[in-house]
Design a protein around this motif. Structure first.
Motif, PDB file in Angstrom:
ATOM      1  N   VAL A  12       0.792  -0.896  -0.082  1.00  0.00           N
ATOM      2  CA  VAL A  12       0.216   0.250   0.113  1.00  0.00           C
ATOM      3  C   VAL A  12       0.522   1.553  -0.143  1.00  0.00           C
ATOM      4  O   VAL A  12       1.861   1.356   0.273  1.00  0.00           O
ATOM      5  CB  VAL A  12      -0.637   0.216   1.495  1.00  0.00           C
ATOM      6  N   GLN A  13       0.234   2.203  -0.940  1.00  0.00           N
ATOM      7  CA  GLN A  13       0.489   3.257  -0.846  1.00  0.00           C
ATOM      8  C   GLN A  13      -0.123   4.709  -0.889  1.00  0.00           C
ATOM      9  O   GLN A  13      -1.155   5.157  -1.336  1.00  0.00           O
ATOM     10  CB  GLN A  13       1.970   3.418  -1.937  1.00  0.00           C
ATOM     11  N   LEU A  14       0.348   5.135   0.277  1.00  0.00           N
ATOM     12  CA  LEU A  14      -0.563   6.619   0.666  1.00  0.00           C
ATOM     13  C   LEU A  14       0.659   7.808   0.447  1.00  0.00           C
ATOM     14  O   LEU A  14       1.522   7.303   0.392  1.00  0.00           O
ATOM     15  CB  LEU A  14      -0.469   6.657   1.602  1.00  0.00           C
ATOM     16  N   GLU A  15      -0.515   8.887   0.025  1.00  0.00           N
ATOM     17  CA  GLU A  15      -0.186   9.693  -0.390  1.00  0.00           C
ATOM     18  C   GLU A  15      -0.514  11.305  -0.008  1.00  0.00           C
ATOM     19  O   GLU A  15      -1.899  11.085   0.473  1.00  0.00           O
ATOM     20  CB  GLU A  15       0.076   9.675  -2.252  1.00  0.00           C
ATOM     21  N   CYS A  16       0.065  12.374   0.401  1.00  0.00           N
ATOM     22  CA  CYS A  16      -0.184  13.388   0.942  1.00  0.00           C
ATOM     23  C   CYS A  16       0.160  14.746  -0.170  1.00  0.00           C
ATOM     24  O   CYS A  16       1.737  14.425  -0.256  1.00  0.00           O
ATOM     25  CB  CYS A  16      -0.655  13.697   2.215  1.00  0.00           C
ATOM     26  N   GLU A  17       0.137  16.433  -0.501  1.00  0.00           N
ATOM     27  CA  GLU A  17       0.416  16.715  -0.814  1.00  0.00           C
ATOM     28  C   GLU A  17       0.535  18.140   0.111  1.00  0.00           C
ATOM     29  O   GLU A  17      -0.437  18.523   0.378  1.00  0.00           O
ATOM     30  CB  GLU A  17       0.065  17.452  -2.218  1.00  0.00           C
ATOM     31  N   THR A  18       1.815  18.760   0.157  1.00  0.00           N
ATOM     32  CA  THR A  18       1.513  19.993   0.918  1.00  0.00           C
ATOM     33  C   THR A  18       1.891  21.314  -0.029  1.00  0.00           C
ATOM     34  O   THR A  18       2.699  21.106  -1.089  1.00  0.00           O
ATOM     35  CB  THR A  18       2.783  20.312   1.896  1.00  0.00           C
ATOM     36  N   ASN A  19       1.683  22.263   0.244  1.00  0.00           N
ATOM     37  CA  ASN A  19       1.680  23.736  -0.501  1.00  0.00           C
ATOM     38  C   ASN A  19       3.225  24.018  -0.341  1.00  0.00           C
ATOM     39  O   ASN A  19       3.510  24.602  -1.216  1.00  0.00           O
ATOM     40  CB  ASN A  19       0.765  24.606   0.065  1.00  0.00           C
ATOM     41  N   GLU A  21       7.391  22.847   1.040  1.00  0.00           N
ATOM     42  CA  GLU A  21       8.554  21.670   0.288  1.00  0.00           C
ATOM     43  C   GLU A  21       8.515  21.750   2.476  1.00  0.00           C
ATOM     44  O   GLU A  21       8.883  22.873   3.529  1.00  0.00           O
ATOM     45  CB  GLU A  21       9.771  22.229   0.431  1.00  0.00           C
ATOM     46  N   CYS A  22       8.187  20.312   3.112  1.00  0.00           N
ATOM     47  CA  CYS A  22       8.274  20.434   4.831  1.00  0.00           C
ATOM     48  C   CYS A  22       8.360  19.048   4.903  1.00  0.00           C
ATOM     49  O   CYS A  22       8.469  18.395   4.232  1.00  0.00           O
ATOM     50  CB  CYS A  22       6.982  21.240   5.407  1.00  0.00           C
ATOM     51  N   SER A  23       8.845  19.120   6.568  1.00  0.00           N
ATOM     52  CA  SER A  23       8.463  17.371   6.522  1.00  0.00           C
ATOM     53  C   SER A  23       6.811  17.046   7.306  1.00  0.00           C
ATOM     54  O   SER A  23       6.161  18.135   7.532  1.00  0.00           O
ATOM     55  CB  SER A  23       9.315  17.662   7.721  1.00  0.00           C
ATOM     56  N   VAL A  24       6.875  16.528   6.949  1.00  0.00           N
ATOM     57  CA  VAL A  24       4.806  16.187   7.806  1.00  0.00           C
ATOM     58  C   VAL A  24       5.057  14.497   8.677  1.00  0.00           C
ATOM     59  O   VAL A  24       6.036  14.001   8.879  1.00  0.00           O
ATOM     60  CB  VAL A  24       4.140  14.953   6.664  1.00  0.00           C
ATOM     61  N   GLU A  25       4.334  14.479   9.484  1.00  0.00           N
ATOM     62  CA  GLU A  25       4.038  13.450  10.166  1.00  0.00           C
ATOM     63  C   GLU A  25       3.558  12.223  10.057  1.00  0.00           C
ATOM     64  O   GLU A  25       1.638  12.463  10.061  1.00  0.00           O
ATOM     65  CB  GLU A  25       3.794  13.792  12.059  1.00  0.00           C
ATOM     66  N   TRP A  26       3.464  11.226   9.945  1.00  0.00           N
ATOM     67  CA  TRP A  26       2.467  10.468   9.437  1.00  0.00           C
ATOM     68  C   TRP A  26       1.705   9.909  10.896  1.00  0.00           C
ATOM     69  O   TRP A  26       2.425   9.239  11.383  1.00  0.00           O
ATOM     70  CB  TRP A  26       3.147   9.620   9.240  1.00  0.00           C
ATOM     71  N   ARG A  27       0.378   9.481  10.948  1.00  0.00           N
ATOM     72  CA  ARG A  27      -0.177   9.401  11.960  1.00  0.00           C
ATOM     73  C   ARG A  27      -1.306   7.733  11.777  1.00  0.00           C
ATOM     74  O   ARG A  27      -2.089   7.533  10.691  1.00  0.00           O
ATOM     75  CB  ARG A  27      -0.745   9.609  12.902  1.00  0.00           C
ATOM     76  N   HIS A  28      -1.213   6.984  12.469  1.00  0.00           N
ATOM     77  CA  HIS A  28      -2.126   5.781  12.065  1.00  0.00           C
ATOM     78  C   HIS A  28      -2.860   5.731  13.383  1.00  0.00           C
ATOM     79  O   HIS A  28      -2.103   5.418  14.600  1.00  0.00           O
ATOM     80  CB  HIS A  28      -1.319   4.136  12.157  1.00  0.00           C
ATOM     81  N   ASN A  29      -4.423   5.460  13.182  1.00  0.00           N
ATOM     82  CA  ASN A  29      -5.536   5.887  14.472  1.00  0.00           C
ATOM     83  C   ASN A  29      -4.632   6.679  15.792  1.00  0.00           C
ATOM     84  O   ASN A  29      -4.807   6.280  16.748  1.00  0.00           O
ATOM     85  CB  ASN A  29      -5.458   3.809  15.120  1.00  0.00           C
ATOM     86  N   SER A  30      -4.718   8.095  15.320  1.00  0.00           N
ATOM     87  CA  SER A  30      -3.499   9.253  16.138  1.00  0.00           C
ATOM     88  C   SER A  30      -2.312   8.617  16.441  1.00  0.00           C
ATOM     89  O   SER A  30      -2.343   9.034  17.157  1.00  0.00           O
ATOM     90  CB  SER A  30      -4.744   9.401  17.408  1.00  0.00           C
ATOM     91  N   ARG A  31      -1.740   8.110  16.583  1.00  0.00           N
ATOM     92  CA  ARG A  31      -0.779   7.260  16.589  1.00  0.00           C
ATOM     93  C   ARG A  31       0.993   7.183  15.852  1.00  0.00           C
ATOM     94  O   ARG A  31       0.426   7.058  14.856  1.00  0.00           O
ATOM     95  CB  ARG A  31      -0.470   6.317  17.619  1.00  0.00           C
ATOM     96  N   ASP A  43       9.848  11.211   0.973  1.00  0.00           N
ATOM     97  CA  ASP A  43       9.331  12.652   0.799  1.00  0.00           C
ATOM     98  C   ASP A  43      10.668  13.482  -0.814  1.00  0.00           C
ATOM     99  O   ASP A  43      11.607  13.426  -0.590  1.00  0.00           O
ATOM    100  CB  ASP A  43       9.668  13.586   1.991  1.00  0.00           C
ATOM    101  N   VAL A  44       9.144  14.446  -1.749  1.00  0.00           N
ATOM    102  CA  VAL A  44       9.989  14.546  -2.264  1.00  0.00           C
ATOM    103  C   VAL A  44       9.174  15.724  -2.960  1.00  0.00           C
ATOM    104  O   VAL A  44       8.158  15.632  -3.055  1.00  0.00           O
ATOM    105  CB  VAL A  44       9.903  13.532  -4.136  1.00  0.00           C
ATOM    106  N   ASP A  45       9.644  16.664  -3.011  1.00  0.00           N
ATOM    107  CA  ASP A  45       9.107  18.664  -3.089  1.00  0.00           C
ATOM    108  C   ASP A  45       8.351  18.514  -1.898  1.00  0.00           C
ATOM    109  O   ASP A  45       8.797  18.229  -0.820  1.00  0.00           O
ATOM    110  CB  ASP A  45       9.612  18.338  -4.248  1.00  0.00           C
ATOM    111  N   VAL A  46       6.604  17.982  -2.376  1.00  0.00           N
ATOM    112  CA  VAL A  46       6.452  18.992  -1.647  1.00  0.00           C
ATOM    113  C   VAL A  46       4.431  17.650  -1.752  1.00  0.00           C
ATOM    114  O   VAL A  46       3.854  17.595  -1.352  1.00  0.00           O
ATOM    115  CB  VAL A  46       4.637  20.192  -2.752  1.00  0.00           C
ATOM    116  N   ILE A  47       5.324  16.594  -2.218  1.00  0.00           N
ATOM    117  CA  ILE A  47       4.637  15.056  -2.392  1.00  0.00           C
ATOM    118  C   ILE A  47       5.379  13.982  -1.345  1.00  0.00           C
ATOM    119  O   ILE A  47       6.831  13.778  -1.115  1.00  0.00           O
ATOM    120  CB  ILE A  47       5.181  14.054  -3.900  1.00  0.00           C
ATOM    121  N   HIS A  48       4.232  13.711  -0.545  1.00  0.00           N
ATOM    122  CA  HIS A  48       4.632  12.462   0.863  1.00  0.00           C
ATOM    123  C   HIS A  48       4.305  11.390   1.177  1.00  0.00           C
ATOM    124  O   HIS A  48       3.057  11.929   0.315  1.00  0.00           O
ATOM    125  CB  HIS A  48       4.497  13.496   2.378  1.00  0.00           C
ATOM    126  N   ARG A  49       4.696  10.627   0.626  1.00  0.00           N
ATOM    127  CA  ARG A  49       4.809   8.996   0.326  1.00  0.00           C
ATOM    128  C   ARG A  49       4.706   8.424   1.917  1.00  0.00           C
ATOM    129  O   ARG A  49       5.938   7.730   2.475  1.00  0.00           O
ATOM    130  CB  ARG A  49       4.479   8.186  -0.538  1.00  0.00           C
TER     131      ARG A  49
END
Length: 66
Positions: A12-19, A21-31, A43-49
């Motif tokens: 499975v690959q989940l993806e989000c995009e930010t406005n 370039e930054c670091s993101v935190e992934w959470r699973h069931n709030s953890r 993390d590639v530019d504004v795409i985070h997987r």
């Protein structure tokens, strides 16, 4: 994010995009999701997987990109 249905053992690959370039935190069931063999991040530019190889039942739930 949207709901997806997967089978146990699928990759499975989940993806989000930010406005910006930054670091993101992934959470699973709030953890926070650890970065280990069962949770890989890209993390590639504004795409985070979050890549989950060979998912198991305990991988089910809600994922967030913050």
């Amino acid at each position: 994010m949207r709901n997806i249905d997967v089978e146990e053992g699928d990759d499975v690959q989940l993806e989000c995009e930010t406005n910006l370039e930054c670091s993101v935190e992934w959470r699973h069931n709030s953890r926070p999701v650890p970065s280990d063999a069962s949770h890989r991040r890209e993390d590639v530019d504004v795409i985070h997987r979050l890549i989950l190889p060979r998912v198991k039942k305990e991988c089910a739930g809600e994922y967030e990109c913050l």
